[in-house]
Write an enzyme that holds these catalytic residues in place. Structure first.
Site, short mmCIF file in Angstrom:
data_model
loop_
_atom_site.label_atom_id
_atom_site.label_comp_id
_atom_site.label_asym_id
_atom_site.label_seq_id
_atom_site.Cartn_x
_atom_site.Cartn_y
_atom_site.Cartn_z
N SER A 152 0.58 -1.44 -0.26
CA SER A 152 -0.31 -0.17 0.18
C SER A 152 0.75 1.44 -0.39
CB SER A 152 -1.33 0.23 1.27
OG SER A 152 -1.78 0.99 1.12
N TYR A 165 -1.18 -0.66 10.19
CA TYR A 165 -0.78 -1.14 8.92
C TYR A 165 -0.20 -0.87 7.44
CZ TYR A 165 -3.95 -0.97 4.21
OH TYR A 165 -3.91 -1.22 2.65
N LYS A 169 2.29 -3.43 6.02
CA LYS A 169 2.39 -3.04 4.16
C LYS A 169 3.78 -3.16 3.81
CE LYS A 169 -2.02 -3.46 2.75
NZ LYS A 169 -1.84 -4.92 2.04
P1 NAI Z 1 -12.43 -4.99 1.09
O1 NAI Z 1 -12.19 -5.00 3.10
O2 NAI Z 1 -13.03 -5.15 0.82
O3 NAI Z 1 -11.05 -6.29 1.36
C1 NAI Z 1 -11.10 -7.04 2.41
C2 NAI Z 1 -10.71 -8.77 1.97
O4 NAI Z 1 -9.81 -9.40 3.14
C3 NAI Z 1 -12.46 -8.53 3.04
O5 NAI Z 1 -13.49 -9.30 2.06
C4 NAI Z 1 -12.03 -9.52 4.06
O6 NAI Z 1 -13.42 -9.91 3.94
C5 NAI Z 1 -10.78 -10.89 3.45
N1 NAI Z 1 -10.51 -10.64 5.09
C6 NAI Z 1 -10.38 -9.78 5.88
N2 NAI Z 1 -9.39 -10.43 7.13
C7 NAI Z 1 -8.76 -12.16 6.61
C8 NAI Z 1 -8.51 -13.44 6.56
N3 NAI Z 1 -8.21 -13.54 8.13
N4 NAI Z 1 -8.73 -14.39 6.05
C9 NAI Z 1 -9.28 -14.43 4.31
N5 NAI Z 1 -9.87 -12.88 4.64
C10 NAI Z 1 -10.07 -12.15 5.54
O7 NAI Z 1 -11.38 -4.05 1.20
P2 NAI Z 1 -10.04 -3.67 -0.40
O8 NAI Z 1 -10.01 -2.44 -0.73
O9 NAI Z 1 -10.97 -4.83 -1.45
O10 NAI Z 1 -8.56 -4.16 -0.07
C11 NAI Z 1 -8.25 -5.09 -0.63
C12 NAI Z 1 -6.26 -5.33 -0.22
O11 NAI Z 1 -5.40 -3.76 -0.55
C13 NAI Z 1 -6.45 -5.46 1.64
O12 NAI Z 1 -5.00 -5.91 1.96
C14 NAI Z 1 -5.90 -4.00 1.38
O13 NAI Z 1 -4.66 -3.19 2.63
C15 NAI Z 1 -5.55 -3.60 0.30
N6 NAI Z 1 -5.43 -2.34 0.17
C16 NAI Z 1 -6.30 -1.41 -0.15
C17 NAI Z 1 -6.19 -0.12 -1.02
C18 NAI Z 1 -7.57 0.55 -1.39
O14 NAI Z 1 -8.06 2.00 -1.42
N7 NAI Z 1 -8.43 0.32 -1.07
C19 NAI Z 1 -5.62 0.28 -1.48
C20 NAI Z 1 -4.28 0.13 -0.31
C21 NAI Z 1 -3.98 -1.47 -0.11
#
Ligand code: NAI
Length: 281
Positions: A152, A165, A169
């Site tokens: 990130s 976080y 990351k």
């Molecule tokens: P999101 O919250 O929609 O997706 C994350 C998913 O991971 C969720 O569906 C959640 O249920 C699942 N999850 C959480 N803990 C878990 C576990 N212990 N085991 C299995 N699944 C688990 O959020 P998003 O934005 O789609 O994030 C996806 C990735 O992208 C993450 O790693 C986040 O940190 C990263 N990211 C997102 C950014 C953004 O702008 N949306 C920015 C930088 C990084």
């Protein structure tokens, strides 16, 4: 012809947001997909099968092949369960996308141990555990494979209220660099993606309130596809960033530095006096 025809891909946290978009695109490109998600809230609390099942249904309805898995990435038993689901359903693993994540934002002065540990556990520990379990299988298959981690901007440059976080990351960045070096001899590439997209994780940030329609998970998924496909066979250890229609790379930069007389140590005062020259890139 799809870019992932005949490949088996695991995508963690694929029940929503960026992971869901990656799963849909990977399936469209011919991969058989393991859709992993614990189905909890943004902060990692709770859990349900519904999120992963729904994405599997979407993939199947579109003519693709997918299976759901509900194990947590944060334990060795969970990582083993994810691998078992892939092997039971499809018999091999070619691509892993470590995407699962949670948020527990607090400023450093207010951050408690639980908020620190839970975020490190899902992002950093989860990336380590699932990667290790998967690459052992890739090597047992004869080598070759793709690992796509998710870092990130927060980990690369820092962000107010996210020391847990950002540390996780940035840790994923160091993990990616080292795993890339160690796994090269097994023809396994390890790269990282740094996305920005409007998801439940980010929707309340001010930048996502004011339009920014191009910041979608569907803008991110093709970059994960690139890193997960044979288009990336010769590239490892990179951080590819996607923000809407902009794609760029994050790199650590070392300044040219400055030498003193051979063997001589710099004094603290000299470092202060020569700061500009020492840090100039
Ligand atoms: P999101 O919250 O929609 O997706 C994350 C998913 O991971 C969720 O569906 C959640 O249920 C699942 N999850 C959480 N803990 C878990 C576990 N212990 N085991 C299995 N699944 C688990 O959020 P998003 O934005 O789609 O994030 C996806 C990735 O992208 C993450 O790693 C986040 O940190 C990263 N990211 C997102 C950014 C953004 O702008 N949306 C920015 C930088 C990084």
């Amino acid at each position: 012809m799809g870019l992932l025809d005949g490949k088996v891909a695991i995508i963690t946290g694929a029940g929503g947001g960026i992971g869901r978009a990656e799963a849909l695109l990977f399936a469209q490109e011919g991969a058989k997909v393991v859709v992993n998600d614990v189905g909890g809230a943004r902060d990692g609390t709770g859990g349900s099968d519904a999120m992963a099942r729904k994405v599997v249904e979407e993939i199947t309805a579109a003519g693709g092949v997918a299976v759901a898995n509900f194990d947590t990435v944060a334990t060795a038993a969970g990582a083993a369960g994810i691998v078992k689901t892939a092997l039971d359903a499809f018999g091999r693993i070619d691509v892993l996308v470590n995407n699962a994540g949670i948020l527990r934002d607090k400023t450093l002065l207010k951050l408690d141990e639980e908020q620190w540990d839970s975020v490190i556990a899902v992002h950093l520990r989860g990336t380590f555990l699932v990667t290790q379990a998967v690459v052992k299988q890739m090597i047992a298959q004869g080598g070759g494979g793709r690992v796509v981690n998710t870092t990130s901007v927060s980990g690369m440059v820092g962000n107010f209220g996210q020391s847990n976080y950002a540390a996780a990351k940035a840790g994923i960045y160091g993990f990616t660099r080292t795993a890339a070096i160690e796994l090269q001899k097994h023809r396994i590439t390890v790269n990282a993606l740094a996305p920005v997209a409007k998801t439940r994780m980010t929707e309340d940030l001010p930048m996502f309130q004011a339009g920014m329609e191009s910041l979608t998970p569907e803008h991110i998924a093709p970059a994960a596809l690139f890193l997960g496909s044979d288009l990336c066979a010769d590239r490892t250890g990179h951080v590819l960033a996607v923000t809407g229609s902009q794609v760029f790379a994050y790199k650590v930069v070392q300044s040219a530095g400055k030498f003193k007389d051979e063997g001589a140590a710099w004094t603290a005062q000299e470092i202060a006096d020569h700061w500009e020259a020492i840090t100039k890139v």
